[in-house]
Design a protein around this motif. Sequence first.
Motif, PDB file in Angstrom:
ATOM      1  N   VAL A 590      89.342   8.727 -88.859  1.00  0.00           N
ATOM      2  CA  VAL A 590      88.635   9.802 -88.171  1.00  0.00           C
ATOM      3  C   VAL A 590      87.277   9.305 -87.663  1.00  0.00           C
ATOM      4  N   LEU A 591      86.583   8.490 -88.467  1.00  0.00           N
ATOM      5  CA  LEU A 591      85.281   7.973 -88.061  1.00  0.00           C
ATOM      6  C   LEU A 591      85.383   7.085 -86.826  1.00  0.00           C
ATOM      7  N   LEU A 592      86.406   6.235 -86.765  1.00  0.00           N
ATOM      8  CA  LEU A 592      86.587   5.368 -85.591  1.00  0.00           C
ATOM      9  C   LEU A 592      86.845   6.202 -84.340  1.00  0.00           C
ATOM     10  N   VAL A 593      87.673   7.241 -84.486  1.00  0.00           N
ATOM     11  CA  VAL A 593      87.955   8.120 -83.339  1.00  0.00           C
ATOM     12  C   VAL A 593      86.690   8.884 -82.946  1.00  0.00           C
ATOM     13  N   GLU A 594      85.956   9.335 -83.930  1.00  0.00           N
ATOM     14  CA  GLU A 594      84.732  10.108 -83.692  1.00  0.00           C
ATOM     15  C   GLU A 594      83.694   9.306 -82.923  1.00  0.00           C
ATOM     16  N   HIS A 595      83.636   7.982 -83.183  1.00  0.00           N
ATOM     17  CA  HIS A 595      82.664   7.120 -82.515  1.00  0.00           C
ATOM     18  C   HIS A 595      83.240   6.464 -81.261  1.00  0.00           C
ATOM     19  N   ALA A 596      84.328   7.027 -80.735  1.00  0.00           N
ATOM     20  CA  ALA A 596      84.940   6.558 -79.481  1.00  0.00           C
ATOM     21  C   ALA A 596      85.310   5.086 -79.548  1.00  0.00           C
ATOM     22  N   LEU A 597      85.760   4.632 -80.727  1.00  0.00           N
ATOM     23  CA  LEU A 597      86.200   3.247 -80.883  1.00  0.00           C
ATOM     24  C   LEU A 597      87.696   3.160 -81.113  1.00  0.00           C
ATOM     25  N   SER A 598      88.382   4.295 -81.031  1.00  0.00           N
ATOM     26  CA  SER A 598      89.823   4.320 -81.207  1.00  0.00           C
ATOM     27  C   SER A 598      90.369   5.625 -80.639  1.00  0.00           C
ATOM     28  N   LYS A 599      91.684   5.613 -80.369  1.00  0.00           N
ATOM     29  CA  LYS A 599      92.365   6.818 -79.898  1.00  0.00           C
ATOM     30  C   LYS A 599      93.378   7.257 -80.954  1.00  0.00           C
ATOM     31  N   VAL A 600      93.749   8.527 -80.873  1.00  0.00           N
ATOM     32  CA  VAL A 600      94.737   9.062 -81.819  1.00  0.00           C
ATOM     33  C   VAL A 600      96.125   8.599 -81.392  1.00  0.00           C
ATOM     34  N   HIS A 601      96.898   8.099 -82.356  1.00  0.00           N
ATOM     35  CA  HIS A 601      98.281   7.651 -82.101  1.00  0.00           C
ATOM     36  C   HIS A 601      99.230   8.801 -82.399  1.00  0.00           C
ATOM     37  N   PHE A 602     100.351   8.840 -81.659  1.00  0.00           N
ATOM     38  CA  PHE A 602     101.264   9.982 -81.812  1.00  0.00           C
ATOM     39  C   PHE A 602     101.828  10.094 -83.222  1.00  0.00           C
ATOM     40  N   THR A 603     101.842   8.984 -83.985  1.00  0.00           N
ATOM     41  CA  THR A 603     102.386   9.027 -85.357  1.00  0.00           C
ATOM     42  C   THR A 603     101.540   9.888 -86.294  1.00  0.00           C
ATOM     43  N   ALA A 604     100.328  10.261 -85.853  1.00  0.00           N
ATOM     44  CA  ALA A 604      99.450  11.074 -86.710  1.00  0.00           C
ATOM     45  C   ALA A 604      99.899  12.519 -86.789  1.00  0.00           C
ATOM     46  N   GLU A 605     100.831  12.922 -85.905  1.00  0.00           N
ATOM     47  CA  GLU A 605     101.212  14.339 -85.827  1.00  0.00           C
ATOM     48  C   GLU A 605     101.746  14.891 -87.137  1.00  0.00           C
ATOM     49  N   ARG A 606     102.433  14.055 -87.895  1.00  0.00           N
ATOM     50  CA  ARG A 606     103.028  14.534 -89.150  1.00  0.00           C
ATOM     51  C   ARG A 606     102.054  14.437 -90.335  1.00  0.00           C
ATOM     52  N   SER A 607     100.800  14.042 -90.055  1.00  0.00           N
ATOM     53  CA  SER A 607      99.819  13.854 -91.122  1.00  0.00           C
ATOM     54  C   SER A 607      98.966  15.103 -91.316  1.00  0.00           C
ATOM     55  N   SER A 608      98.454  15.257 -92.522  1.00  0.00           N
ATOM     56  CA  SER A 608      97.543  16.380 -92.812  1.00  0.00           C
ATOM     57  C   SER A 608      96.174  16.161 -92.174  1.00  0.00           C
ATOM     58  N   TYR A 609      95.908  14.932 -91.679  1.00  0.00           N
ATOM     59  CA  TYR A 609      94.633  14.642 -91.040  1.00  0.00           C
ATOM     60  C   TYR A 609      94.706  14.814 -89.525  1.00  0.00           C
ATOM     61  N   TYR A 610      95.829  15.311 -89.016  1.00  0.00           N
ATOM     62  CA  TYR A 610      96.032  15.378 -87.564  1.00  0.00           C
ATOM     63  C   TYR A 610      94.966  16.259 -86.891  1.00  0.00           C
ATOM     64  N   LYS A 611      94.701  17.418 -87.471  1.00  0.00           N
ATOM     65  CA  LYS A 611      93.715  18.322 -86.866  1.00  0.00           C
ATOM     66  C   LYS A 611      92.333  17.672 -86.813  1.00  0.00           C
ATOM     67  N   SER A 612      91.949  16.977 -87.891  1.00  0.00           N
ATOM     68  CA  SER A 612      90.645  16.307 -87.920  1.00  0.00           C
ATOM     69  C   SER A 612      90.576  15.225 -86.851  1.00  0.00           C
ATOM     70  N   LEU A 613      91.669  14.486 -86.692  1.00  0.00           N
ATOM     71  CA  LEU A 613      91.702  13.427 -85.686  1.00  0.00           C
ATOM     72  C   LEU A 613      91.593  14.015 -84.278  1.00  0.00           C
ATOM     73  N   LEU A 614      92.353  15.091 -84.011  1.00  0.00           N
ATOM     74  CA  LEU A 614      92.300  15.710 -82.680  1.00  0.00           C
ATOM     75  C   LEU A 614      90.910  16.250 -82.370  1.00  0.00           C
ATOM     76  N   SER A 615      90.295  16.883 -83.379  1.00  0.00           N
ATOM     77  CA  SER A 615      88.960  17.438 -83.193  1.00  0.00           C
ATOM     78  C   SER A 615      87.951  16.333 -82.891  1.00  0.00           C
ATOM     79  N   ALA A 616      88.061  15.209 -83.635  1.00  0.00           N
ATOM     80  CA  ALA A 616      87.152  14.085 -83.409  1.00  0.00           C
ATOM     81  C   ALA A 616      87.371  13.471 -82.031  1.00  0.00           C
ATOM     82  N   GLU A 617      88.635  13.369 -81.636  1.00  0.00           N
ATOM     83  CA  GLU A 617      88.935  12.782 -80.327  1.00  0.00           C
ATOM     84  C   GLU A 617      88.414  13.673 -79.199  1.00  0.00           C
ATOM     85  N   GLU A 618      88.560  14.987 -79.355  1.00  0.00           N
ATOM     86  CA  GLU A 618      88.109  15.903 -78.311  1.00  0.00           C
ATOM     87  C   GLU A 618      86.589  15.790 -78.132  1.00  0.00           C
ATOM     88  N   ALA A 619      85.861  15.687 -79.258  1.00  0.00           N
ATOM     89  CA  ALA A 619      84.412  15.535 -79.180  1.00  0.00           C
ATOM     90  C   ALA A 619      84.027  14.216 -78.517  1.00  0.00           C
TER      91      ALA A 619
END
Length: 880
Positions: A590-619
């Motif tokens: 989530v921190l890497l995505v939040e700092h614009a150093l990574s993108k969310v991969h589609f495999t994250a969809e089945r994870s409990s962290y998916y919402k956090s990742l999407l929120s970080a990516e949107e920001a």
Amino acid sequence: MASSAQSGGSSGGPAVPTVQRGIVKMVLSGCAIIVRGQPRGGPPPERQINLSNVRAGNLARRAAATQPDAKDTPDEPWAFPAREFLRKKLIGKEVCFTIENKTPQGREYGVIYLGKDTNGENIAESLVTEGLATRREGMRANNPEQNRLSECEEQAKAAKKGMWSEGNGSHTLRDLKYTIENPRHFVDSHHQKPVNAIIEHVRDGSVVRALLLPDYYLVTVMLSGIKCPTFRREADGSETPEPFAAEAKFFTESRLLQRDVQIILESCHNQNILGTILHPNGNITELLLKEGFARCVDWSIAVYTRGAEKLRAAERFAKERRLRIWRDYVAPTANLDQKDKQFVAKVMQVLNADAIVVKLNSGDYKTIHLSSIRPPRLEGENTQVNVTVDYIRPASPATETVPAFSERTCATVTIGGINIAEALVSKGLATVIRYRQDDDQRSSHYDELLAAEARAIKNGKGLHSKKEVPIHRVADISGDTQKAKQFLPFLQRAGRSEAVVEYVFSGSRLKLYLPKETCLITFLLAGIECPRGARNLPGLVQEGEPFSEEATLFTKELVLQREVEVEVEGMDKAGNFIGWLHIDGANLSVLLVEHALSKVHFTAERSSYYKSLLSAEEAAKQKKEKVWAHYEEQPVEEVTPVLEEKERSASYKPVFVTEITDDLHFYVQDVETGTQLEKLMENMRNDIASHPPVEGSYAPRRGEFCIAKFVDGEWYRARVEKVESPAKVHVFYIDYGNREILPSSRLGTLPPAFSTRVLPAQATEYAFAFIQVPQDEDARTDAVDSVVRDIQNTQCLLNVEHLSAGCPHVTLQFADSKGDVGLGLVKEGLVMVEVRKEKQFQKVITEYLNAQESAKSARLNLWRYGDFRADDADEFGYSR
């Protein structure tokens, strides 16, 4: 020392005694006290006043050490009760007195009254009335005062009080014990529980003589952790006070001498006991430090049971204000600017045991050495050592049995005056080479090395131990697909595992060491797509993707050589484990995505962290930085949301209340999963009984799940919340909601078969909805006590009303009567109503408010003095 008042009579009449005043410092016996004046710039003057015309029994006296044939003198009957009667009545109080007689030796006899004038209680008459003193023999009863004493004595005789009661008064005699045969055992036998005592003498600010009750041990108590200025005894027997010694003594005397206190016995030093004295008005140890009358001492602060940090903080308070003994104090960093004295930085690398490299906010790197520690090894550039070259061993060629050696400079190395070679040998970590008699190429401290080796052999240290040498094996399963497959199910079942980041290959690829499994693994961060770094391929070098180096540096700065937690979800075909890595509670993906150093991969969809990742990516997308620098937002068709009026949901489920907290929160277990918990606990205890944990083998870490032995002797699942020391580990019982401080010997590793993955923690925290808990401690305690009586360890019905930042707010009903527990508290006037504006709650809020008005009218509990919520409500700890 004392103010006086005179009232003149008519000319030629009898002289009116001068009325003098003072504060009672000490009661010497049933008929003698010491009074002092008001302090002005230092300890005040004192004088002893003896009661005229009455006599009380003599107290016990210890034989003088200079007279070997002398014997201890015991109490006379009723002497100690007389002393105690006066002590409890007079200590620290203002009295007035008149002197009637003064002997040639200077002893003063007079009449003492409690209070500012002679209208107060006559102390001699009170003693005689209670049967604790008698009139002196031969006293002429020819004046009103003496007649009054005679009447008082007759009253005491008629009422059979004190010494006029039946029996010889033997029950009033104390069995005084002046010495303790085994002080260490005596201290340990009290288990650091407060002991009632009377302070009989103050030697200096931090050393007193105390009478321990009820067994009458007379002991010297030194205050743990501190030392006050003392009185130095000169050769001629006189005492010279150190600066502020007299003031420190008076500070302690005026607060503790002959006061009822409690003492926590913490350790012993010869016949002296180290302890902490507690008075209802405070802790004298901390007060002495805060006023600049004492300093912390390292040798005894370790036994102080109430937190050494409190003593250090109190001493720091006095130092900063340069109070008394610190009047000339200069801080060690006084010549540094504030920005150089305190700053925030990030640890980049650990050089050795006492040196780290940190990154400042400016981007500069700085090496920091830890204060007051000596590293156990010599690696690192900044460690200063002293080197004495003993000999140079020349290079030698290889033979069939011995490899080649280059030239070696052999020396004695010391650090802080310690010979490193001698230290290694003494711990059994090295042996001493035996030389030919004519070989002078040896250490200049060779004899010391031989002596150290002899001690190590005698004590069985290190390699001289007869125990089997422990073998430390670390399995490197990086890239080993077969071994990785064997480890995978175990790591998946373990949930979160502790790890140390050994190396960072890229932003999302790391090498980890797992201490519990003693293995090295390659770990890939799940759920993200990180820029690839440069790679060497056959015949060419593939350049790295944009921002790959920044991602690698970000991960290095954050986790390299740090302790982390990992959740393993799977592995790839190359034997690399895939999962989530947490550092200080934060998800690295989530921190890497939040700092614009990574993108969310589609495999994250089945994870409990998916919402956090999407929120970080949107920001990160909105900032259009780094990997999102060229991002163009796609137009979205505007949809007007239709707000629906929400209705209150009343869906009560059965729960079992296990714990009530001091702030009126409570923990419950779901009744539906109760059988699962019972089964798990039964299986877990059977497993522990057949494989009991080895005492002392478990090293607790904050946030780790473990098993803990409760006071009932049974093992329960728990989480480590804080580790103060091996003897003080704070744990939270995850299935019941209660907390406890335990030694690590009563903790063990939680078997994976009973982890929270198998059955989640069963204790859930809730708070009462629609009520406001009083801030006043006594009022809150009344509410908590009521709830504990009504619902703890009982089955209730629970309905979630609304969510909050801390925990869900609910209403709770009794299982049998369906009565609302929170409403009952309002009706009893134990809590107030929290008014909420939501429409769906208005009906229940109205019911609560009506109940509150009824409690007000009946003046129940909180409302017994009317409605306190006026302009001055904040004074009482309440707010609307």
